[in-house]
Design a protein around this motif. Sequence first.
Motif, PDB file in Angstrom:
ATOM      1  N   MET A 115       0.842  -1.164   0.000  1.00 33.76           N
ATOM      2  CA  MET A 115       0.000   0.000   0.000  1.00 33.76           C
ATOM      3  C   MET A 115       0.893   1.235   0.000  1.00 33.76           C
ATOM      4  O   MET A 115       1.918   1.276   0.650  1.00 33.76           O
ATOM      5  CB  MET A 115      -0.919  -0.053   1.213  1.00 33.76           C
ATOM      6  N   ILE A 116       0.477   2.241  -0.744  1.00 34.56           N
ATOM      7  CA  ILE A 116       1.220   3.499  -0.794  1.00 34.56           C
ATOM      8  C   ILE A 116       0.606   4.458   0.213  1.00 34.56           C
ATOM      9  O   ILE A 116      -0.618   4.585   0.295  1.00 34.56           O
ATOM     10  CB  ILE A 116       1.195   4.086  -2.213  1.00 34.56           C
ATOM     11  N   ARG A 117       1.467   5.085   0.987  1.00 30.73           N
ATOM     12  CA  ARG A 117       1.000   6.054   1.979  1.00 30.73           C
ATOM     13  C   ARG A 117       2.013   7.187   2.106  1.00 30.73           C
ATOM     14  O   ARG A 117       3.134   7.104   1.610  1.00 30.73           O
ATOM     15  CB  ARG A 117       0.755   5.391   3.331  1.00 30.73           C
ATOM     16  N   SER A 118       1.610   8.225   2.795  1.00 30.97           N
ATOM     17  CA  SER A 118       2.497   9.360   3.048  1.00 30.97           C
ATOM     18  C   SER A 118       3.629   8.944   3.984  1.00 30.97           C
ATOM     19  O   SER A 118       3.453   8.071   4.838  1.00 30.97           O
ATOM     20  CB  SER A 118       1.722  10.507   3.693  1.00 30.97           C
ATOM     21  N   ILE A 119       4.749   9.596   3.818  1.00 30.42           N
ATOM     22  CA  ILE A 119       5.896   9.373   4.699  1.00 30.42           C
ATOM     23  C   ILE A 119       5.691  10.181   5.975  1.00 30.42           C
ATOM     24  O   ILE A 119       5.198  11.311   5.941  1.00 30.42           O
ATOM     25  CB  ILE A 119       7.205   9.775   3.991  1.00 30.42           C
ATOM     26  N   MET A 120       6.091   9.583   7.118  1.00 28.92           N
ATOM     27  CA  MET A 120       6.024  10.247   8.413  1.00 28.92           C
ATOM     28  C   MET A 120       7.415  10.233   9.041  1.00 28.92           C
ATOM     29  O   MET A 120       8.271   9.431   8.655  1.00 28.92           O
ATOM     30  CB  MET A 120       5.035   9.516   9.329  1.00 28.92           C
ATOM     31  N   THR A 121       7.631  11.077  10.017  1.00 39.10           N
ATOM     32  CA  THR A 121       8.944  11.127  10.670  1.00 39.10           C
ATOM     33  C   THR A 121       9.285   9.796  11.342  1.00 39.10           C
ATOM     34  O   THR A 121      10.459   9.451  11.444  1.00 39.10           O
ATOM     35  CB  THR A 121       9.022  12.270  11.700  1.00 39.10           C
ATOM     36  N   THR A 122       8.276   9.046  11.756  1.00 37.73           N
ATOM     37  CA  THR A 122       8.535   7.755  12.402  1.00 37.73           C
ATOM     38  C   THR A 122       9.088   6.715  11.423  1.00 37.73           C
ATOM     39  O   THR A 122       9.538   5.650  11.845  1.00 37.73           O
ATOM     40  CB  THR A 122       7.255   7.210  13.057  1.00 37.73           C
ATOM     41  N   LEU A 134      16.690  12.972   9.788  1.00 36.32           N
ATOM     42  CA  LEU A 134      15.422  13.315  10.436  1.00 36.32           C
ATOM     43  C   LEU A 134      15.170  14.820  10.374  1.00 36.32           C
ATOM     44  O   LEU A 134      14.043  15.255  10.103  1.00 36.32           O
ATOM     45  CB  LEU A 134      15.419  12.823  11.882  1.00 36.32           C
ATOM     46  N   THR A 135      16.202  15.612  10.597  1.00 37.85           N
ATOM     47  CA  THR A 135      16.065  17.071  10.491  1.00 37.85           C
ATOM     48  C   THR A 135      15.627  17.460   9.091  1.00 37.85           C
ATOM     49  O   THR A 135      14.713  18.277   8.911  1.00 37.85           O
ATOM     50  CB  THR A 135      17.394  17.762  10.848  1.00 37.85           C
ATOM     51  N   GLN A 136      16.264  16.864   8.082  1.00 38.84           N
ATOM     52  CA  GLN A 136      15.901  17.155   6.692  1.00 38.84           C
ATOM     53  C   GLN A 136      14.472  16.703   6.390  1.00 38.84           C
ATOM     54  O   GLN A 136      13.725  17.412   5.726  1.00 38.84           O
ATOM     55  CB  GLN A 136      16.875  16.474   5.732  1.00 38.84           C
ATOM     56  N   LEU A 137      14.106  15.508   6.871  1.00 41.32           N
ATOM     57  CA  LEU A 137      12.755  14.997   6.621  1.00 41.32           C
ATOM     58  C   LEU A 137      11.710  15.926   7.223  1.00 41.32           C
ATOM     59  O   LEU A 137      10.705  16.241   6.583  1.00 41.32           O
ATOM     60  CB  LEU A 137      12.605  13.578   7.167  1.00 41.32           C
ATOM     61  N   ARG A 138      11.927  16.380   8.439  1.00 37.59           N
ATOM     62  CA  ARG A 138      10.970  17.304   9.071  1.00 37.59           C
ATOM     63  C   ARG A 138      10.812  18.571   8.231  1.00 37.59           C
ATOM     64  O   ARG A 138       9.697  19.052   8.018  1.00 37.59           O
ATOM     65  CB  ARG A 138      11.434  17.659  10.482  1.00 37.59           C
ATOM     66  N   LYS A 139      11.924  19.105   7.769  1.00 40.72           N
ATOM     67  CA  LYS A 139      11.892  20.319   6.946  1.00 40.72           C
ATOM     68  C   LYS A 139      11.108  20.072   5.655  1.00 40.72           C
ATOM     69  O   LYS A 139      10.257  20.878   5.259  1.00 40.72           O
ATOM     70  CB  LYS A 139      13.329  20.741   6.629  1.00 40.72           C
ATOM     71  N   ILE A 140      11.386  18.956   5.003  1.00 40.65           N
ATOM     72  CA  ILE A 140      10.727  18.620   3.738  1.00 40.65           C
ATOM     73  C   ILE A 140       9.234  18.393   3.942  1.00 40.65           C
ATOM     74  O   ILE A 140       8.410  18.851   3.141  1.00 40.65           O
ATOM     75  CB  ILE A 140      11.417  17.401   3.102  1.00 40.65           C
TER      76      ILE A 140
END
Length: 145
Positions: free
Chosen positions: A1-8, A31-37
């Motif tokens: 299944m395709i879903r949105s990416i989360m920080t977890t 993780l810092t970059q992912l949060r920003k994105i």
Amino acid sequence: MIRSIMTTDIDALCKINSEELGYDYPREQSLTQLRKILNDSNHYLLALYEDETTKKILGYVHAEVYEEIYAEPTLNVLALAVVRDNQNSGIGTQLMSWLENTALSKGYKSIRLNSGMSRKNAHEFYEHINYVHTKNQKKFIKKLK
């Protein structure tokens, strides 16, 4: 299944980036970059493929809005990666279809991507899903102090 990416999802993403793409970027910086994105949904699109039974993340796609003065805005694929044991199972195709459908719904008329010259299997995959090779390039980087 395709879903949105989360920080977890960061640990699984870091593992895929390391094992499949060869990028050993530190977890905390990732993780810092992912949060920003994730906070810039007007500029970035991210989705992952998760096995519905095991909940294991098997791949992801990451694209950005790409604007230049000599062409219409498009999407630029920054990463498409599928866990090696699950390649050739349709996951990459599903992720790219998700991206294409999302692009169309947002009014984009094309998607571009770069793929390293040595990644022959990736080239075959992109051609299989109707992407056309348009030019060869060299990549240059200058580290700034």
